[in-house]
Design a protein around this motif. Structure first.
Motif, PDB file in Angstrom:
ATOM      1  N   LYS A 262      -2.977   0.392  -3.890  1.00 14.38           N
ATOM      2  CA  LYS A 262      -2.587  -0.809  -3.164  1.00 14.38           C
ATOM      3  C   LYS A 262      -2.826  -2.044  -4.019  1.00 14.38           C
ATOM      4  O   LYS A 262      -3.665  -2.044  -4.936  1.00 14.38           O
ATOM      5  CB  LYS A 262      -3.369  -0.920  -1.848  1.00 14.38           C
TER       6      LYS A 262
ATOM      7  N   SER B 224       3.864  -8.047   3.581  1.00 16.89           N
ATOM      8  CA  SER B 224       2.911  -6.954   3.406  1.00 16.89           C
ATOM      9  C   SER B 224       3.470  -5.705   4.059  1.00 16.89           C
ATOM     10  O   SER B 224       3.997  -5.758   5.179  1.00 16.89           O
ATOM     11  CB  SER B 224       1.564  -7.321   4.039  1.00 16.89           C
TER      12      SER B 224
ATOM     13  N   ARG C 265       3.232  -1.022   4.206  1.00 19.58           N
ATOM     14  CA  ARG C 265       2.565   0.233   3.878  1.00 19.58           C
ATOM     15  C   ARG C 265       3.594   1.359   3.884  1.00 19.58           C
ATOM     16  O   ARG C 265       4.397   1.484   4.814  1.00 19.58           O
ATOM     17  CB  ARG C 265       1.464   0.543   4.895  1.00 19.58           C
TER      18      ARG C 265
ATOM     19  N   ASP D 288       5.650   2.793  -6.350  1.00 17.27           N
ATOM     20  CA  ASP D 288       5.973   1.737  -5.381  1.00 17.27           C
ATOM     21  C   ASP D 288       7.493   1.548  -5.322  1.00 17.27           C
ATOM     22  O   ASP D 288       8.086   1.033  -6.268  1.00 17.27           O
ATOM     23  CB  ASP D 288       5.290   0.427  -5.805  1.00 17.27           C
TER      24      ASP D 288
ATOM     25  N   ASP E   7      -3.130  -6.420  -3.331  1.00 16.41           N
ATOM     26  CA  ASP E   7      -3.266  -7.409  -2.259  1.00 16.41           C
ATOM     27  C   ASP E   7      -2.334  -8.600  -2.439  1.00 16.41           C
ATOM     28  O   ASP E   7      -1.973  -9.255  -1.471  1.00 16.41           O
ATOM     29  CB  ASP E   7      -4.704  -7.902  -2.179  1.00 16.41           C
TER      30      ASP E   7
ATOM     31  N   GLU F 222       0.848  -1.191   0.000  1.00 15.05           N
ATOM     32  CA  GLU F 222       0.000   0.000   0.000  1.00 15.05           C
ATOM     33  C   GLU F 222       0.881   1.237   0.000  1.00 15.05           C
ATOM     34  O   GLU F 222       1.780   1.369   0.826  1.00 15.05           O
ATOM     35  CB  GLU F 222      -0.912   0.019   1.222  1.00 15.05           C
ATOM     36  N   THR F 223       0.642   2.123  -0.955  1.00  8.76           N
ATOM     37  CA  THR F 223       1.359   3.396  -1.041  1.00  8.76           C
ATOM     38  C   THR F 223       0.324   4.501  -1.221  1.00  8.76           C
ATOM     39  O   THR F 223      -0.868   4.225  -1.416  1.00  8.76           O
ATOM     40  CB  THR F 223       2.344   3.417  -2.228  1.00  8.76           C
TER      41      THR F 223
END
Length: 302
Positions: free
Chosen positions: A20, A81, A83, A229, A22, A15-16
């Motif tokens: 995002k 994962s 962020r 990203d 998944d 997530e940026t």
């Protein structure tokens, strides 16, 4: 002129501020291989789980990437994962599931034992050294990446492995942590006493710095209007850098300078989309075009 890389192939959730995903293909080995294959054939050694399908593998197909060293093990593929903050310089790890990567013990196929150029991705330094011990003839060039986890947790093993390495590729904070020196020039001299003769310091948005026992060279990060990203930028840099050196067939000030430029170019493409999406569509023509722009960006006369 094949280039052997040992690293991770993973699934990432990212997530940026720009969106995002998944589940996307990631892992240092993936970024490195997709960057380096534009210059030389790549031999990828990694492990994946039962959830890694032919569809995922197709990202590597049609490219000079040998997957004979990609082990399939019972269980799930390494998952990460994270962020990113608004300025993209800070990230928070939300989930790390090593899964099959926790038991990874790289074993080289017989066809890989003649590898002359080797890059040891960010794994346990004992495993990095075990890879070199499997190769009968000492590689012409060996590069290595590591991180704070290994610098803090296994310092003795890391030092033992560094004795067999030509090029160390880490960021500025890791350089200071490894040596206890804040000044990067003094830190480089300390590292040279450990074994490597070339230190490449990755500095993110500030570019990269190469220090050897003979010269220094610095490149800026390629300016982009939007970074979607940053994940894998350093691994893509390493792929471009080592891929170019493998293609050149020699290591000298000129080839090292060019390798720095191509590393920066590949890193700049990687951040344009999430995961390996941009690297998966990248062409050699695009790489050379940006390399020429990079040359114009940094050229001047006195």
């Amino acid at each position: 002129m094949s280039l052997l890389v040992v690293g991770s192939v993973a699934f990432d959730a990212i997530e940026t501020p720009h969106g995002k995903v998944d589940c996307t293909l990631g892992g240092a080995g993936s970024y490195f291989a997709l960057a380096a294959c534009h210059f030389t054939p790549v031999r990828l050694v990694a492990v994946v789980g039962e959830d890694f399908t032919e569809k995922h593998k197709s990202v590597f197909r049609g490219r000079p990437i040998d997957l004979a060293g990609l082990e399939h093990a019972p269980g799930k593929t390494f998952f990460w994962s994270g962020r990113y903050s608004r300025n993209m310089n800070e990230r928070t790890t939300l989930i790390t599931e090593l899964n099959v990567f926790a038991g990874f013990r790289p074993v080289l196929p017989d066809a890989y034992l003649d590898s002359a150029t080797v890059f040891l991705g960010n794994i346990d330094p004992t495993l990095q050294r075990s890879v070199l011990e499997q190769i009968p003839r000492k590689p012409r060039v060996t590069g290595l990446d590591t991180m704070n986890y290994w610098i803090e947790g296994t310092p003795a093993e890391l030092r033992r492995t560094l004795k067999h390495v030509h090029i160390l590729m880490i960021n500025d904070e890791e350089t200071r942590q490894l040596t206890g020196e804040h000044n990067l020039l003094r830190a480089a001299k300390y590292i040279f006493r450990m074994g490597p003769r070339v230190l490449v310091i990755k500095r993110g948005e500030h570019g990269a710095l190469l220090i050897s026992d003979k010269f220094m060279f610095s490149v800026p990060a390629y300016p982009l209007e939007e970074v979607r990203d940053p994940t894998g930028a350093g691994d893509s840099f390493a792929g471009g850098f080592m891929g170019y050196l493998a293609k050149a067939g020699r290591v000298n000030p000129q080839t090292l300078r060019c390798a720095m430029v191509y590393g920066s170019v590949l890193g700049s493409f990687a951040v344009e989309r999430f995961g390996v999406e941009r690297l998966a569509t990248l062409t050699r023509r695009e790489i050379e075009s940006r390399a020429r722009l990079f040359s114009k960006l940094t050229f001047f006369k006195l």
